[in-house]
Design an enzyme around this catalytic site. Structure first.
Site, PDB file in Angstrom:
ATOM      1  N   GLY A 175       0.792  -1.226   0.000  1.00  0.00           N
ATOM      2  CA  GLY A 175       0.000   0.000   0.000  1.00  0.00           C
ATOM      3  C   GLY A 175       0.821   1.270   0.000  1.00  0.00           C
ATOM      4  O   GLY A 175       0.276   2.353  -0.204  1.00  0.00           O
ATOM      5  N   CYS A 205     -27.637 -10.388 -16.812  1.00  0.00           N
ATOM      6  CA  CYS A 205     -27.051  -9.960 -18.084  1.00  0.00           C
ATOM      7  C   CYS A 205     -27.975 -10.336 -19.248  1.00  0.00           C
ATOM      8  O   CYS A 205     -28.428 -11.476 -19.345  1.00  0.00           O
ATOM      9  CB  CYS A 205     -25.686 -10.621 -18.255  1.00  0.00           C
ATOM     10  SG  CYS A 205     -24.962 -10.385 -19.885  1.00  0.00           S
ATOM     11  N   CYS A 238     -25.896 -13.145 -21.480  1.00  0.00           N
ATOM     12  CA  CYS A 238     -25.531 -14.471 -20.979  1.00  0.00           C
ATOM     13  C   CYS A 238     -26.324 -14.875 -19.740  1.00  0.00           C
ATOM     14  O   CYS A 238     -26.197 -15.986 -19.257  1.00  0.00           O
ATOM     15  CB  CYS A 238     -24.031 -14.541 -20.693  1.00  0.00           C
ATOM     16  SG  CYS A 238     -23.553 -13.669 -19.184  1.00  0.00           S
ATOM     17  N   CYS A 252     -22.884  -7.862 -19.090  1.00  0.00           N
ATOM     18  CA  CYS A 252     -21.652  -7.996 -18.326  1.00  0.00           C
ATOM     19  C   CYS A 252     -20.632  -6.974 -18.814  1.00  0.00           C
ATOM     20  O   CYS A 252     -20.480  -6.775 -20.016  1.00  0.00           O
ATOM     21  CB  CYS A 252     -21.020  -9.369 -18.534  1.00  0.00           C
ATOM     22  SG  CYS A 252     -21.971 -10.735 -17.927  1.00  0.00           S
ATOM     23  N   CYS A 275     -18.481 -13.027 -20.365  1.00  0.00           N
ATOM     24  CA  CYS A 275     -19.798 -13.087 -20.987  1.00  0.00           C
ATOM     25  C   CYS A 275     -19.780 -13.988 -22.225  1.00  0.00           C
ATOM     26  O   CYS A 275     -20.621 -14.869 -22.382  1.00  0.00           O
ATOM     27  CB  CYS A 275     -20.230 -11.680 -21.368  1.00  0.00           C
ATOM     28  SG  CYS A 275     -21.970 -11.517 -21.776  1.00  0.00           S
TER      29      CYS A 275
END
Lengths: 275, 259
Positions: free
Chosen positions: A29, A238, A241, A263, A269
């Site tokens: 970080g 979606c 899909c 998606c 997808c």
């Protein structure tokens, strides 16, 4: 004969960047300054990510590049071609087949695996910048863990909108120590950062910073006790899909207000539809 | 806490700006619950002294000792920066002359008041908001304005908001730099009333820098008169103002307009 060195950057530059990456991995970080180079693409297009990728890529790597989850948008296509031409490595769109992924603004839906490296393109690395313009001061705040002001921002969001409105680049606390910007990924992807088996590297070219989340590191999204962190939910699946529990793009399909949700991860997808 | 130990003790505080004198050889004791006024004309070194006492300016010489809650004494000028910043967040408060220096203008009044709480680890939105609401009431700002930006406040309200923001963590020592400067007289009077009440209610110790003798008459227990960077006279407020000894103090007192 390839006119460029392998992966475009010269070896001394790669060495310098690798040293910055090692330091970043050692201090999860923490933003490590590095001597960012001019790249043959403009700032804001992923110069930081490209330099990190160029420094860690090897001839045996399999590269995947995505932009907002898609493999076929301009940014993804040009960076993928850049590395095809300068390294000759194999590329793929399949998340699990890739050893190295460069991404702009998404983490793939397919779970990451041990041994993979994900490189994020970062526009602004400093999470405290919005309220403290002085670099000397933000460094001091990081050093002394003076992070109270981050919650001022969340407080303000809740006050104005009733909930935390920040939906992308949602600040996180890494390894219980440093506050970090996860780059503009949707907060939907924040939980994927936590205890990720893959190594996550972040490169900011214009701001000249590299930071990292090593595998299996705690990454906690900031919140209040009475307003816990939540991710986006959609009440539909979606349209292509039928997947639920994925990050969706809303696409306008005509000029009569018609729209559909699909998606954002195109590879995920397409393969669901192919099955 | 050790009762025979001042909260803040300064000795020989000197600060040069190049070859010019900011303040020279200033010594003072501030006892718990006491309000000390520092008066003098512009350029007499009042603000320099305040900066040195609160650790924001590094003096060229001298010591400043602060007695912490647990009774230990720290040298403000020699403790490590993290400890000093922690002190400034917890035990101290600073009220600037211009409220815009002390406020965060881009966030709501509630967030301004809550900031110090959050800096000390408060992570419960509801309770932070409650505390902010409570403090706005105590400085006579309508609670309905909790979500408004400080920019929409009048300058008197901004100053009161700054005071609420500073006092919310109940510091033991407050440094005020011309808290009533730039306010019109009626607003000043209201602010002084408020400050006097808060100082008494909370048992605050305070160092108040001002050029306004009326402010010190109302608020300060003791007075330091500064001129050219040096303390020329000190004593109980009424004593100094009613029976000034030093020619400069006499001039200062006599120059106040009596309506």
């Amino acid at each position: 004969m390839n006119p460029y060195n392998f992966a475009f950057l010269d070896e001394q530059t790669k060495r310098m960047i690798r040293r910055a990456i090692l330091k970043a991995v050692a201090i999860p970080g923490y933003q490590v300054p590095f001597g960012s180079r001019e790249m043959p693409l403009s700032y804001g297009w992923g110069t930081g990510g490209v330099q990190v990728t160029a420094s860690v890529i090897g001839p045996d790597d399999v590269l995947k590049v995505i932009d907002q989850g898609a493999d076929d948008t301009t940014n993804a296509v040009s960076i993928r071609r850049f590395f095809e031409r300068t390294t000759g490595v194999r590329t793929t769109t399949r998340t699990e087949a890739a050893t190295l992924l460069q991404t702009r603004h998404r983490i793939p839906e397919t779970p990451l695996a041990e041994g993979q490296i994900v490189v994020f393109q970062v526009p602004i690395p400093e999470p405290l910048r919005w309220l403290e313009p002085r670099e000397t001061e933000t460094r001091k705040m990081h050093a002394l863990e003076e992070y109270g002001v981050m919650h001022v921002r969340l407080y303000e969001d809740i006050t104005r909108h009733g909930h935390v409105e920040t939906a992308y680049d949602y600040p996180v606390l890494v390894n219980g120590r440093y506050i970090m910007r996860p780059s503009p990924i949707p907060k939907f992807d924040n939980p994927k950062l936590d205890e990720s088996p893959a190594l996550l590297l972040f490169g900011a070219g214009r701001e000249k910073r590299i930071y990292a989340v090593p595998p299996f590191t705690t990454v906690r999204s900031l919140d209040f006790e009475d307003h816990p962190f939540t991710i986006e939910r959609w009440d539909q699946t979606c349209a292509l899909c039928g997947a639920a529990d994925v990050f969706m793009d809303e696409i306008v399909v005509d000029d009569k207000g018609g729209r559909m949700f699909v998606c954002s991860d195109t590879d995920f997808c397409e393969r669901r539809r192919g099955r | 806490m050790d009762a025979d130990r001042p909260l803040l003790r300064a000795r020989g505080v000197t600060r040069y700006y190049g070859s010019r004198v900011g303040c020279r050889d200033v010594g003072l004791d501030l006892w718990p619950g006491e309000v000390l006024g520092v008066v003098g004309e512009s350029g007499s070194g009042k603000t320099t002294l305040l900066g040195c006492l609160s650790g924001r300016l590094e003096p060229s010489a001298g010591t400043v000792e602060f007695t912490q809650r647990d009774g230990t004494v720290v040298d403000v000028l020699r403790i490590p920066e993290p400890a000093l910043r922690k002190l400034a967040r917890t035990d101290w408060g600073i009220v600037h002359q211009n409220p815009r220096d002390g406020l965060r203008l881009g966030v709501s009044a509630g967030a301004n008041v809550g900031e110090r709480l959050m800096a000390l680890g408060a992570r419960h939105y509801g309770r932070i908001r409650e505390a902010a609401f409570d403090w706005l009431g105590r400085v006579e700002i309508d609670g309905e304005r909790i979500d408004d930006w400080p920019e929409t406040f009048s300058s008197g309200m901004q100053q009161r908001l700054q005071i609420a923001r500073t006092l919310v963590t109940e510091p033991r020592l407050v440094f005020m730099d011309e808290p009533t400067g730039g306010l019109d007289v009626s607003v000043q009077a209201r602010l002084l009333d408020l400050l006097r009440r808060l100082v008494t209610d909370l048992g605050l110790s305070a160092v108040i820098v001002t050029h306004d003798l009326a402010v010190t008459r109302l608020l300060a227990h003791r007075l330091l008169v500064m001129r050219g960077g040096e303390v020329v006279e000190s004593g109980l407020t009424d004593q100094v103002l009613d029976d000034p000894q030093h020619p400069y103090t006499q001039l200062l007192v006599s120059s106040v307009l009596q309506p």
